[in-house]
Scaffold this motif. Structure first.
Motif, short mmCIF file in Angstrom:
data_model
loop_
_atom_site.label_atom_id
_atom_site.label_comp_id
_atom_site.label_asym_id
_atom_site.label_seq_id
_atom_site.Cartn_x
_atom_site.Cartn_y
_atom_site.Cartn_z
N THR A 81 11.46 9.39 -4.29
CA THR A 81 10.27 8.90 -4.98
C THR A 81 10.04 7.42 -4.68
O THR A 81 8.88 6.99 -4.58
CB THR A 81 10.40 9.11 -6.50
N GLN A 82 11.10 6.65 -4.51
CA GLN A 82 10.92 5.24 -4.16
C GLN A 82 10.30 5.10 -2.77
O GLN A 82 9.40 4.28 -2.56
CB GLN A 82 12.26 4.50 -4.22
N LEU A 83 10.77 5.91 -1.84
CA LEU A 83 10.19 5.89 -0.49
C LEU A 83 8.73 6.34 -0.52
O LEU A 83 7.87 5.77 0.16
CB LEU A 83 11.00 6.78 0.45
N ALA A 84 8.46 7.38 -1.31
CA ALA A 84 7.09 7.86 -1.43
C ALA A 84 6.19 6.79 -2.03
O ALA A 84 5.04 6.60 -1.59
CB ALA A 84 7.04 9.13 -2.28
N ALA A 85 6.69 6.08 -3.04
CA ALA A 85 5.90 5.01 -3.66
C ALA A 85 5.57 3.92 -2.64
O ALA A 85 4.45 3.42 -2.59
CB ALA A 85 6.65 4.42 -4.86
#
Length: 201
Positions: A81-85
């Motif tokens: 999710t951090q990478l997606a953000a």
């Protein structure tokens, strides 16, 4: 909302929602039958948040058996999710940059047209009709889709237009005093020649 499955609840609460069993989790009461029919029994959803806290989406994982996540799976989802953000925020920033660059290009075209037309109309040795013909020819260059733009300029009894100008209720009109008469500029887009855009500078 809090009762719209794991993703709806995660988006609403801005926190991870783990439904270890779709059949019994309260967030799934309104939607569970359709998912159970497809063999899905568990769903974990994590919100994807921009650095400022804005919701960008959710990341969901579905399973065919009732279960919760392991510590390693939670760590993997947090990283994902951090990478997606980061990716979504960057894509949004690039889209905004593209929009601003496009808007800047439009403003440059408009200012160039304004400058050229002002210089033209200050040339007193050119006959009026020749000035108007030159003006109407340069006007489409200041619009977003010059190949589809048609213009008409009227001063008193004198009117000149670009080839293909057809009067339309969908047009932009500007009127300004100019000596003993008013100067009227009308802009339309040619919808027959492939342009389907409303007038927009």
């Amino acid at each position: 909302g809090p009762n719209e499955g794991s993703c709806g609840a995660a988006a609403f609460r801005r926190e991870r929602v783990i439904a270890t069993d779709i059949a019994t989790h309260p967030a799934w009461l309104s939607h569970r039958d359709r998912f159970l029919e497809r063999g899905l029994r568990a769903c974990w959803s994590t919100p994807i948040l921009a650095p400022g806290g804005e919701l960008l989406g959710t990341l969901a994982m579905y399973f065919a058996e009732p279960r919760g996540p392991t510590r390693e799976e939670c760590a993997w989802v947090d990283a994902a999710t951090q990478l997606a953000a980061i990716a979504l925020s960057r894509a949004r920033g690039e889209r905004e940059n593209d929009r601003l660059l496009h808007a800047l290009g439009d403003r440059v075209k408009e200012l160039t047209l304004l400058h050229e037309s002002a210089r033209l109309l200050q040339t007193s040795r050119v006959p009026l009709e020749a000035q108007l013909e030159a003006l109407v020819t340069m006007i489409p260059r200041g619009w977003r889709f010059p190949e589809s733009c048609r213009a008409r300029v009227t001063w008193g009894e004198t009117a000149v237009s670009t080839p293909g100008f057809v009067d339309s209720p969908l047009k932009q009109t500007a009127v300004a005093p100019a000596g003993e008469h008013e100067l009227r500029i009308e802009i339309v887009y040619d919808t027959v020649g492939g342009g389907s855009h409303l007038p927009s500078a």
